[in-house]
Design an enzyme around this catalytic site. Structure first.
Site, PDB file in Angstrom:
ATOM      1  N   ASP A  13      53.860  54.554  67.468  1.00 13.41           N
ATOM      2  CA  ASP A  13      52.788  54.337  68.446  1.00 13.41           C
ATOM      3  C   ASP A  13      52.184  52.939  68.376  1.00 13.41           C
ATOM      4  O   ASP A  13      51.003  52.734  68.691  1.00 13.41           O
ATOM      5  CB  ASP A  13      51.664  55.386  68.275  1.00 13.41           C
ATOM      6  CG  ASP A  13      52.192  56.788  68.454  1.00 13.41           C
ATOM      7  OD1 ASP A  13      53.184  56.959  69.187  1.00 13.41           O
ATOM      8  OD2 ASP A  13      51.611  57.713  67.866  1.00 13.41           O
ATOM      9  N   LYS A  16      55.313  50.018  71.482  1.00 14.59           N
ATOM     10  CA  LYS A  16      56.689  49.580  71.766  1.00 14.59           C
ATOM     11  C   LYS A  16      56.990  49.629  73.260  1.00 14.59           C
ATOM     12  O   LYS A  16      57.579  48.703  73.820  1.00 14.59           O
ATOM     13  CB  LYS A  16      57.697  50.472  71.001  1.00 14.59           C
ATOM     14  CG  LYS A  16      57.542  50.386  69.491  1.00 14.59           C
ATOM     15  CD  LYS A  16      58.434  51.375  68.768  1.00 14.59           C
ATOM     16  CE  LYS A  16      58.059  52.818  68.939  1.00 14.59           C
ATOM     17  NZ  LYS A  16      56.783  53.211  68.310  1.00 14.59           N
ATOM     18  N   GLY A  40      56.801  58.931  72.384  1.00 15.34           N
ATOM     19  CA  GLY A  40      56.015  58.858  73.622  1.00 15.34           C
ATOM     20  C   GLY A  40      55.692  57.391  73.817  1.00 15.34           C
ATOM     21  O   GLY A  40      54.904  56.838  73.053  1.00 15.34           O
ATOM     22  N   HIS A  41      56.330  56.753  74.754  1.00 12.27           N
ATOM     23  CA  HIS A  41      56.163  55.311  74.964  1.00 12.27           C
ATOM     24  C   HIS A  41      55.397  55.075  76.264  1.00 12.27           C
ATOM     25  O   HIS A  41      55.847  55.477  77.338  1.00 12.27           O
ATOM     26  CB  HIS A  41      57.534  54.611  74.995  1.00 12.27           C
ATOM     27  CG  HIS A  41      58.238  54.659  73.672  1.00 12.27           C
ATOM     28  ND1 HIS A  41      59.449  54.070  73.429  1.00 12.27           N
ATOM     29  CD2 HIS A  41      57.864  55.229  72.486  1.00 12.27           C
ATOM     30  CE1 HIS A  41      59.793  54.278  72.164  1.00 12.27           C
ATOM     31  NE2 HIS A  41      58.853  54.994  71.581  1.00 12.27           N
ATOM     32  N   GLN A 224      59.600  55.697  67.033  1.00  4.37           N
ATOM     33  CA  GLN A 224      58.859  55.905  65.781  1.00  4.37           C
ATOM     34  C   GLN A 224      58.611  54.544  65.112  1.00  4.37           C
ATOM     35  O   GLN A 224      58.540  53.540  65.805  1.00  4.37           O
ATOM     36  CB  GLN A 224      59.620  56.874  64.846  1.00  4.37           C
ATOM     37  CG  GLN A 224      59.624  58.312  65.319  1.00  4.37           C
ATOM     38  CD  GLN A 224      60.663  58.596  66.388  1.00  4.37           C
ATOM     39  OE1 GLN A 224      61.830  58.329  66.187  1.00  4.37           O
ATOM     40  NE2 GLN A 224      60.270  59.151  67.505  1.00  4.37           N
TER      41      GLN A 224
END
Ligand code: GDP
Ligand code: IMO
Ligand code: MG
Length: 424
Positions: A13, A16, A40-41, A224
């Site tokens: 988080d 990225k 989750g990007h 990650q």
């Protein structure tokens, strides 16, 4: 042409998605190489927020190819939901989204197994996102997995049935209360597999090789962060893939000697979701301020993220393991208003001062040693040029550069694409 990497250096988080989106205009191909829907990007542009889980963060750029590499694990159901969202926004992904035949598929029973395993662990749970990541990688390394290429073959459903039956027996073995209706889950799964089949499946290592030979530029997008790496992270509180640079080689078929730049991305402080040690974690007002101002809630699970000061012992370690060539500092804006800022430069480890990350970093073994730096007041979120940044922020950045011996080339001052300051 070399393949550049963008890797999270903390517990995920870091931002990225935002930076891949910003960098995409420089690349022909954006490729994911590990992880899956545990990621989750978040991308923000034109006043809208988009969250991607499996689909690479270059998808909103028309001329970019987006590749889901062999190292990724795909849940067809979640993938379909991501495609539906792209459809709503008229994103034309049919030609530009490619999927490796060697990527493994997350089955509904993998998700159930994840839940059963976590429930059985009780207090010792990993804090998994419950997306079936661990069980799917276990089947991959156990040589039982189902791959994207399999669903093109007749008879794959027999293989599916045998594996799902085995998983059901394993779920029973855990002897925990997991309620599910497999028939319903399977109907949704098979329908989503049909959607997946409407996309282009490729032999991705050959594709990447040819792209390199024809001088195409490629950016590998990590998921990650290094401290969640299966080998180098805070085991067992990690994910089940290699999130570090080496993962891009195995997850895409890129040779080590063709890695180019390695962008390492970190928050100006530290966050973590899920369980596991976190030496610089704050349980006071400072931590609460970071969480509130930084909107620190997981993009996949919505869980609150734990917050703490920047940990240079851990960051130095991540830079070493990945061979980081350029650093990108995110969320500088969140620290505005702190009178002073603490940065952990060493650990007191069982009575000795050390500067490397030891085997055990639990609270009982490690106490952070801090250096205190001057904070800044100014709101950074409207700034666009490096010359506007306050002196104290420049002091913070220069301190980190000196400690890490790597240039910080970008400072991010807000979630939007435009809130990105190039320093050099
Ligand atoms: P990723 O998993 O590394 O792509 O990061 P996430 O999207 O899970 O989490 C990063 C969060 O911070 C998202 O909500 C972003 O919109 C937000 N974000 C990214 N960069 C910045 C920044 O510089 N400042 C602020 N305030 N928010 C940011
Ligand atoms: P992005 O790509 C933050 C964490 C989970 C849990 C551990 C194992 O958005 O940075 P898993 O579901 O992989 O079995 O969970 O890893 N985790 C993440 N934390 N960002 C992520 O991805 C994460 N993906 C997994 O919270 O602690
Ligand atoms: Mg995330």
């Amino acid at each position: 042409m070399a393949v550049d990497l963008l890797l999270g250096l903390q517990w995920g988080d870091e931002g990225k998605g935002k930076i891949v989106d910003v960098l995409t205009s420089k690349y022909d191909i954006i490729a994911r190489f590990q992880g899956g829907p545990n990621a989750g990007h978040t991308l923000v542009f034109n006043g809208r927020k988009h969250v991607l889980h499996t689909i690479p963060s270059g998808i909103f750029h028309d001329d970019t190819v987006n590749l889901v590499g062999n190292g990724v694990v795909i849940d067809p159901v979640i993938f379909k939901k991501e495609l539906d969202k792209l459809d709503e926004q008229n994103v034309d992904y049919k030609k530009s989204l490619l999927i490796s035949r060697k990527a493994h598929i997350i089955l509904p029973t993998h998700r159930l197994l994840d839940a059963a395993s976590e429930t059985a662990k009780g207090k010792a749970k990993i804090g998994s996102t419950l997306k079936g990541i661990g069980p799917t990688y276990m089947d991959k390394t156990g040589r039982n997995g189902i791959r994207v290429g399999d669903v093109e073959l007749t008879g794959w459903k027999d293989k599916y049935r045998a594996l799902a039956n085995k998983h059901e027996a394993m779920i029973d073995f855990y002897n925990v209360d997991i309620q599910y209706n497999l028939k319903e889950l399977e109907a949704e799964f098979f329908s989503a597999v049909d959607t997946l089949k409407s996309l282009k499946f490729i032999d991705s290592e050959e594709y990447v090789h040819q792209a390199q030979a024809s001088k195409k530029t490629i950016l590998a997008e990590g998921a990650q962060g290094s401290l969640l790496d299966i080998d180098f992270g805070t085991y067992p509180f990690v994910t089940s893939s290699n999130t570090t640079a080496a993962g891009a080689c195995t997850g895409l078929g890129v040779a080590p000697n063709s890695i180019g730049k390695v962008y390492g991305i970190f928050k100006a402080y530290t966050t973590r979701v899920g369980s596991g040690p976190f030496p610089t974690e704050l349980f006071n007002e400072d931590g609460a301020t970071m969480a509130r101002v930084g909107h620190e809630f997981g993009a996949t699970t919505g869980r609150p993220r734990r917050c703490g000061w920047l940990d240079l012992v851990a960051l130095r370690y991540a830079c070493q393991v990945n061979g980081v060539t350029e650093l990108i500092m995110m969320k500088g804006d969140v620290l505005s208003g702190f009178k002073s800022l603490k940065v952990c430069t060493a650990y007191n480890y069982k009575g000795d001062e050390i500067t490397h990350l030891p085997y055990n970093i639990e609270e009982e073994n490690v106490t952070p040693i801090y250096t205190e730096l001057k904070g800044w007041e100014a709101d950074l979120t409207g700034m666009t040029e490096a010359s506007q940044l306050p002196d104290a922020l420049n002091g913070y950045v220069e301190f980190l550069e000196k400690e890490l011996n790597i240039p910080i080339t970008v400072v991010s001052v807000g979630p939007d694409r435009k809130q990105t300051i190039i320093r050099k």
